[in-house]
Design an enzyme around this catalytic site. Structure first.
Site, PDB file in Angstrom:
ATOM      1  N   TYR A   1     -10.340  40.049   9.827  1.00 25.99           N
ATOM      2  CA  TYR A   1      -9.555  40.185  11.052  1.00 25.99           C
ATOM      3  C   TYR A   1      -8.098  39.808  10.796  1.00 25.99           C
ATOM      4  CZ  TYR A   1     -13.940  40.587  13.711  1.00 25.99           C
ATOM      5  OH  TYR A   1     -15.144  40.994  14.210  1.00 25.99           O
TER       6      TYR A   1
ATOM      7  N   GLY B   1     -18.006  54.876  23.173  1.00 25.78           N
ATOM      8  CA  GLY B   1     -17.836  55.452  21.852  1.00 25.78           C
ATOM      9  C   GLY B   1     -17.596  54.349  20.834  1.00 25.78           C
TER      10      GLY B   1
END
Length: 305
Positions: free
Chosen positions: A52, A220
């Site tokens: 990250y 999605g």
């Protein structure tokens, strides 16, 4: 905040976890305010990964909290490893090096939980077991789990790994609910009946593994959020109506929908907006009725046989 046991561990954790994927986008001052608010709200479980912000999210986390032993005692810190540029890597060497890197950036001596981030096609579970043993024996990691894995992948690890695997982080939201839909549409000839994950929801319940839904507002694969999106008009109307009845907003209800499931999931919220963070935390005090849960499910276009 209301708490729960994480999987089969002795860890008592808040039912809503704070995801730190986007933390690196904040300034130090913004990160201090955001993390301080989370702690004030009882949201002291923080989910990281070594990738990250290319490690910056972990570094900024430690800087913003002015990490020291007294601060560390207030926190439950989870991180993930196993993703490298262009590949996945569950080798013993990589796991050990990745944990050392995370500990250095987080300015701590241990992780409460370590998750293997995405399945490595070349995994040698014996190496994973060796790495976990060394991490546990050294005190660098207290509990272990996985992310984005289906039942047989977890079973393969469990054949060799002696530590309990207590969490499985999986994509799940009202609009990305195939792991729920396939259980409803058993033996039906429709798209929702397709089993894409080996019945991972039921498996995790049977194995005492806590599912940690990631991207709980996404539709999605990172295509966007469904809240306020005209593409999901019916869903938003349903969320708004039920939110008004509970005197909260639709953000709170979207998280409450996940918390209502009896699998006792722990959603990972990724917002860096303090207001939305507070809205998410409020979900811990909202209990949806069975009727409301199914209304929301159908509002997203999910079908009942």
């Amino acid at each position: 905040m209301r708490t729960m046991k994480l999987g089969s561990s002795t860890l008592e954790v808040p039912v809503v976890a704070v995801g730190c994927m986007r933390l690196s986008a904040l300034s130090l001052k913004e990160a201090e305010a955001y993390l301080g608010t989370a702690l004030d709200q009882g949201a002291n479980f923080f989910d990281h990964a070594d990738i990250y912000g290319q490690g910056r999210s972990e570094e900024l986390f430690a800087e913003a909290l002015h990490m020291n032993p007294a601060v560390r005692e207030r926190l439950i810190v989870q991180s993930k490893c196993g993703i490298r540029e262009g590949m996945f890597d569950f080798s013993k060497e990589h796991i050990l090096n990745a944990v050392d890197g995370s500990l250095k950036r987080l300015k701590t001596d241990y992780l409460d939980v370590l998750l293997l981030h995405r399945p490595d096609a070349l995994v040698e579970p014996e190496e994973v077991a060796e790495a976990f043993d060394l991490l546990e024996q050294s005190g660098k990691v207290r509990w272990f789990g996985v992310s984005n894995q289906k039942p047989m992948q977890i079973e393969l690890l469990r054949k060799f790994v002696k530590q309990p695997l207590i969490a499985n982080q999986l994509q799940l939201s009202i609009t990305n609910a195939t792991m729920i839909s396939q259980g409803i549409n058993v033996n039906m000839e429709n798209h929702s009946a397709v089993d894409r994950d080996g019945s991972v929801l039921d498996y995790c319940r049977l194995a005492d593994i806590t599912i940690q839904p990631w991207s709980p507002f996404q539709y999605g694969f990172f295509e966007g959020v469904f809240i306020g999106n005209p593409r999901f008009q019916d869903l938003n109307q349903t969320l708004d109506r039920i939110a008004a009845a509970h005197q909260v907003n639709s953000t709170t209800i979207a998280i409450a929908w996940l918390l209502r499931h009896p699998a006792r999931m722990q959603p990972i919220i990724g917002t860096m907006n303090i207001g939305r963070l507070i809205d998410c935390v409020k979900a811990a005090d909202v209990h949806l009725s069975r009727e409301e849960w199914y209304e929301i499910y159908r509002g997203a276009g999910n079908i009942l046989p």
